[in-house]
Design an enzyme around this catalytic site. Structure first.
Site, short mmCIF file in Angstrom:
data_model
loop_
_atom_site.label_atom_id
_atom_site.label_comp_id
_atom_site.label_asym_id
_atom_site.label_seq_id
_atom_site.Cartn_x
_atom_site.Cartn_y
_atom_site.Cartn_z
N GLU A 128 0.85 -1.20 0.00
CA GLU A 128 0.00 0.00 0.00
C GLU A 128 0.88 1.25 0.00
O GLU A 128 0.53 2.26 -0.61
CB GLU A 128 -0.96 0.01 1.19
CG GLU A 128 -1.93 -1.17 1.26
CD GLU A 128 -2.69 -1.46 -0.03
OE1 GLU A 128 -2.73 -0.61 -0.92
OE2 GLU A 128 -3.22 -2.58 -0.14
N TYR A 137 4.30 9.95 -7.45
CA TYR A 137 5.10 10.02 -8.69
C TYR A 137 4.24 10.51 -9.86
O TYR A 137 4.68 11.32 -10.67
CB TYR A 137 5.67 8.63 -8.94
CG TYR A 137 6.50 8.46 -10.18
CD1 TYR A 137 7.64 9.23 -10.41
CD2 TYR A 137 6.15 7.49 -11.14
CE1 TYR A 137 8.40 9.05 -11.56
CE2 TYR A 137 6.91 7.30 -12.28
CZ TYR A 137 8.03 8.07 -12.49
OH TYR A 137 8.79 7.89 -13.61
N GLU A 200 -11.15 -3.15 -1.47
CA GLU A 200 -10.12 -3.51 -2.45
C GLU A 200 -10.70 -4.40 -3.55
O GLU A 200 -10.25 -4.35 -4.68
CB GLU A 200 -8.97 -4.26 -1.75
CG GLU A 200 -8.22 -3.42 -0.73
CD GLU A 200 -6.95 -4.13 -0.27
OE1 GLU A 200 -7.07 -5.08 0.53
OE2 GLU A 200 -5.86 -3.72 -0.69
N HIS A 237 -4.04 -9.06 -2.46
CA HIS A 237 -4.57 -8.53 -1.20
C HIS A 237 -5.97 -9.09 -0.93
O HIS A 237 -6.30 -9.45 0.20
CB HIS A 237 -4.65 -7.01 -1.24
CG HIS A 237 -3.31 -6.36 -1.46
ND1 HIS A 237 -3.16 -5.02 -1.69
CD2 HIS A 237 -2.06 -6.89 -1.48
CE1 HIS A 237 -1.86 -4.75 -1.85
NE2 HIS A 237 -1.19 -5.87 -1.73
MN MN Z 1 -4.39 -3.26 -1.53
FE FE Z 2 -3.27 -0.82 -2.98
#
Ligand code: MN
Ligand code: FE
Length: 360
Positions: A128, A137, A200, A237
């Site tokens: 993360e 960036y 997520e 994840h």
């Molecule tokens: Mn994640």
């Molecule tokens: Fe992420």
């Protein structure tokens, strides 16, 4: 069973039974409370395996060239709605990645007890950080005013609603929970489902789809590449949190009541509704090859997959995936060697062990 080793005039007795007891006490929650990082012997093999997979996928934002993205950003070729999608993506994820990482560090990793689970969650939290850094960036490469990103987060109601949906839960769990009580175990299980499958797993996919649709049209190759890496990470994840939930339920059967299953399904219903509202803000008018209706259909499709993944019944049912190509976007390795080769370089470097930098 004891085993003794005599070396010189010293004798060391190692108690195998005590070690086996410690192993038996490994649990997702309420396990042996230990400060030692005794990963071996492994009880949750999947956690160690996923840790390795995640580590081998390591990437750094600065490795990805942004020149083409910057040129396009400054040109007049870009439609307003395309520019808006990129801004929404950067604005939303700048905050969302941080929220996920924070929940792992202050809730999930605190509550789980088996060391190999803490290991994979440490890597998860670090990824993360990489994602958050990739957004820094992008913001600096494109020259976006960072205050504007911050403002998006607070001023766009559909972003605010998505944030409150997860943050309210995470905040409520920052207290001493009594994990011997079913209600508290369910609160933790809900947190796992909310962050892994709803946030997520579902609420990230509207923008993933949009950014990668642009990338497919050869727009924003740098940002698209970073989102591909991110999408690949997110799929791991989701799997970490899915496995945690499944093992938690297996070890704590009192958690998985019909009422609780209904509660989780309702939670996903809410997540889907919020995501659809958000999609209409990201794509207020259709862009070339992008329609809001298709993204909403995709969310229905993906939410059903997440529900089925944890043994719950789908909500929409029978929805077709409008973007079959999106899954292939995660499959980076094949062509990676071809035009860049970075990912395999990291793998090689780690396989060689300690090699001096100048030898690489
Ligand atoms: Mn994640
Ligand atoms: Fe992420």
């Amino acid at each position: 069973m004891e085993k003794s080793y005599t070396i010189g005039d010293k004798t060391f007795v190692l108690d195998q039974a005590k070690a086996e007891e410690a192993f038996a006490a490994k649990q997702v929650i309420n396990g042996k409370d230990t400060m030692f990082f005794n990963i071996l012997p492994l009880k949750y093999q999947w956690a160690y395996d996923l840790y390795k997979v995640m580590k081998n996928n390591h990437w750094e934002p600065e490795d990805i060239p942004m020149q083409k993205d910057v040129e396009l950003w400054r040109s007049s070729e870009l439609a307003d709605v395309e520019r808006w999608i990129i801004k929404m993506a950067i604005g939303y994820f700048s905050a969302a990645e941080g929220i996920v990482g924070d929940n792992i560090q202050h809730v999930t990793r605190e509550v789980v007890t088996a060391p190999e689970l803490k290991l994979v969650l440490g890597r998860h939290a670090h990824e993360e950080n990489i994602h958050a850094d990739s957004l820094v960036y992008m913001i600096s490469s494109l020259g976006i005013n960072p205050h504007e990103c911050e403002a998006m987060f607070e001023d766009i109601p559909t972003i605010e609603k998505k944030t409150n949906f997860v943050v309210s839960n995470s905040r409520a769990l920052r207290r001493d929970m009594d994990l011997t009580q079913t209600a508290d175990k369910q609160a933790f299980a809900k947190n796992l489902f909310l962050f892994g499958q709803c946030m997520e797993g579902t609420q990230f996919y509207g923008l993933f789809g949009m950014v990668l649709s642009l990338y497919r049209q050869n727009k924003f190759p740098g940002i698209g590449q970073m989102f591909r890496y991110t999408l690949r990470d997110e799929s791991n994840h989701i799997e970490v949190f899915r496995n945690l939930l499944m093992d938690l339920i297996e070890e704590n059967e009192d958690v998985w009541t019909p009422e609780f299953r209904e509660e989780l399904t309702d939670l996903m219903r809410e997540a889907v509704a919020l995501e659809k509202e958000f999609i209409r803000d990201c794509l207020p008018v259709n862009a070339v090859g992008l329609s809001a209706d298709e993204f909403c259909q995709y969310i229905d499709y993906i939410a059903d997959r997440r529900l089925e993944g944890v043994g719950l019944k789908p909500i929409a049912g029978g929805v077709e995936n409008p973007f079959p190509w999106l899954a292939e976007m995660m499959d980076i390795k094949k062509e990676q060697n071809f035009f860049e080769g970075r990912v395999t370089e990291y793998q090689k470097a780690s396989a060689l062990g300690s090699v001096d930098d100048d030898e690489l």
